[in-house]
Scaffold this motif. Structure first.
Motif, short mmCIF file in Angstrom:
data_model
loop_
_atom_site.label_atom_id
_atom_site.label_comp_id
_atom_site.label_asym_id
_atom_site.label_seq_id
_atom_site.Cartn_x
_atom_site.Cartn_y
_atom_site.Cartn_z
N PHE A 100 0.87 -1.17 0.00
CA PHE A 100 0.00 0.00 0.00
C PHE A 100 0.91 1.23 0.00
CE2 PHE A 100 -4.44 -1.09 1.91
CZ PHE A 100 -4.50 -2.26 1.16
N THR A 101 0.41 2.36 -0.49
CA THR A 101 1.11 3.62 -0.33
C THR A 101 0.25 4.55 0.51
OG1 THR A 101 0.20 4.43 -2.43
CG2 THR A 101 2.43 3.49 -2.48
N THR A 102 0.89 5.56 1.08
CA THR A 102 0.18 6.55 1.89
C THR A 102 0.90 7.88 1.77
OG1 THR A 102 -0.77 7.03 4.07
CG2 THR A 102 1.45 6.10 4.03
N ASP A 103 0.20 8.96 2.03
CA ASP A 103 0.79 10.30 2.08
C ASP A 103 1.26 10.77 0.71
OD1 ASP A 103 1.82 12.68 3.33
OD2 ASP A 103 3.81 11.79 3.25
N SER A 104 2.20 10.06 0.10
CA SER A 104 2.69 10.38 -1.24
C SER A 104 2.55 9.12 -2.10
CB SER A 104 4.15 10.84 -1.19
OG SER A 104 4.59 11.24 -2.47
N ASP A 105 1.64 9.14 -3.04
CA ASP A 105 1.32 7.94 -3.81
C ASP A 105 2.39 7.63 -4.85
OD1 ASP A 105 -0.11 5.76 -4.69
OD2 ASP A 105 -1.63 6.91 -5.76
N GLY A 120 -4.79 8.06 1.95
CA GLY A 120 -4.23 9.33 2.40
C GLY A 120 -5.08 10.48 1.90
N SER A 121 -4.47 11.65 1.88
CA SER A 121 -5.17 12.86 1.46
C SER A 121 -5.17 13.00 -0.04
CB SER A 121 -4.47 14.09 2.06
OG SER A 121 -4.41 14.02 3.46
N GLN A 169 -5.18 13.68 8.26
CA GLN A 169 -5.57 12.75 9.30
C GLN A 169 -4.63 11.54 9.30
OE1 GLN A 169 -9.76 12.47 10.42
NE2 GLN A 169 -10.26 13.22 8.41
N PRO A 170 -3.37 11.75 9.62
CA PRO A 170 -2.41 10.63 9.62
C PRO A 170 -2.76 9.54 10.61
CG PRO A 170 -1.46 12.59 10.63
CD PRO A 170 -2.71 13.03 9.97
#
Length: 317
Positions: free
Chosen positions: A112-117, A128-129, A263-264
């Motif tokens: 999975f990725t988060t924050d920066s795809d 993430g956002s 919302q981390p």
């Protein structure tokens, strides 16, 4: 493109994730690999800890690379996979140039990725956002803070990361055609000393600057500190991202026009639970396009007290 929204409440402070040394050997490891050392990630860490309480058959870990460098991050993920990690959620330092390595990881573990795809990789999902939307919110704050226009400079950790690029894109789209200009963006590679020096350099080089924008969580506190030391608070407008205590304090006192928070906590909490379900065969939580958006929020002087109170309440749980 349809996006799945995940609701939740963001928090500003967090307690360290306690992963006891005596973890049962048969527990599957799910790891959250961040992009560098920042207090921002302590918030996600608290979400991972909450998920750990609901996933007793897993060993959840949050990993900080000793340096914000793609090679260091990649080595960390290689070590996790070699040790048998079942899933990794990562905020890629340099997603465009890490595709080959991310695909290698995805062939050996759930990714999975988060924050920066890293949308060009074989990751299963991004949680993430919408960083473009966050940037648009920041642009609106800039327009409100500078009704007569002015020159602004931004500061960010990793200019090449998707989260940085998309936030800047959102800002530029919103202020286009106005008298507000984003004339420069300075990167610091998540180096706190360099982040502060960047602000000092701009302050010395551009006496006519009207506002400064902190695109990463620690950039706004460094801006605040430099302007306070120089006696420039309330003379130069500050627009921030995220919920660092210094940033929220500055919003409360009126020295910072506003901050766009993410919302981390939910990235850590929801992300770990989604990975566990996916591994167990339940893929219903991942939409067809693999994009799971956790909404952000604009915090200014009108709602900062309520926001801070809600964070304190959550931390007591």
């Amino acid at each position: 493109m349809k996006r799945l929204l995940v609701a939740g409440v963001s928090v500003a402070f967090a307690i360290a994730l306690g992963t006891g040394s005596a973890v049962a050997a048969d527990k599957k490891v799910l790891a959250f690999v961040v992009n560098g050392a920042s207090d921002f990630w302590k918030i996600a860490e608290a979400g991972v800890k909450k998920a750990q309480g609901e996933l007793p058959n897993y060993d959840l870990q949050l990993k900080y690379p000793e340096q914000a460098a793609a090679a260091v991050q990649q080595r960390m993920m290689d070590d996790l996979v070699a040790a048998g990690a079942a899933g990794i959620m990562v905020s890629a330092v340099d997603p465009k140039n890490q595709v080959e390595h991310l695909n290698k990881i995805a062939s050996q573990a759930l990714l999975f990725t988060t924050d920066s795809d890293a949308p060009n990789s074989k990751r299963i999902a991004y949680i993430g956002s919408s960083n473009v939307d966050l940037g648009k919110d920041a642009g609106k704050l800039m327009l409100k803070a500078l009704p007569n226009g002015g020159k602004c400079v931004g500061f960010v950790g990793l200019p090449g990361a998707d989260n940085a690029r998309e936030r800047i894109e959102g800002v530029k789209e919103t202020i286009k055609g106005s008298k507000v200009e984003l004339v420069d963006v300075r990167g610091d590679e998540i180096d706190q000393t360099r982040a502060k020096r960047n602000v000092e350099d701009i302050l010395a080089a551009m006496p006519d600057i009207s506002c400064m924008v902190g695109f990463y969580s620690y950039n706004t506190p460094r801006i605040y500190e430099v302007l306070k030391e120089a006696g420039k608070l309330n003379k130069i407008q500050i627009i921030g991202f995220d919920e660092d205590p210094i940033t929220l304090g500055g919003v409360k006192e009126g020295a910072i026009s506003g901050t766009v928070v993410q919302q981390p906590f939910e990235w850590g909490y929801q992300g770990m639970k989604l990975m566990a379900k996916y591994i167990e065969g339940d893929k219903s939580g991942v939409p067809a396009n693999g994009i799971i958006i956790v909404p952000g929020k604009v915090i200014d002087k009108t709602n900062v007290d309520d926001f801070m109170a809600s964070m304190k309440t959550m931390l007591k749980k």
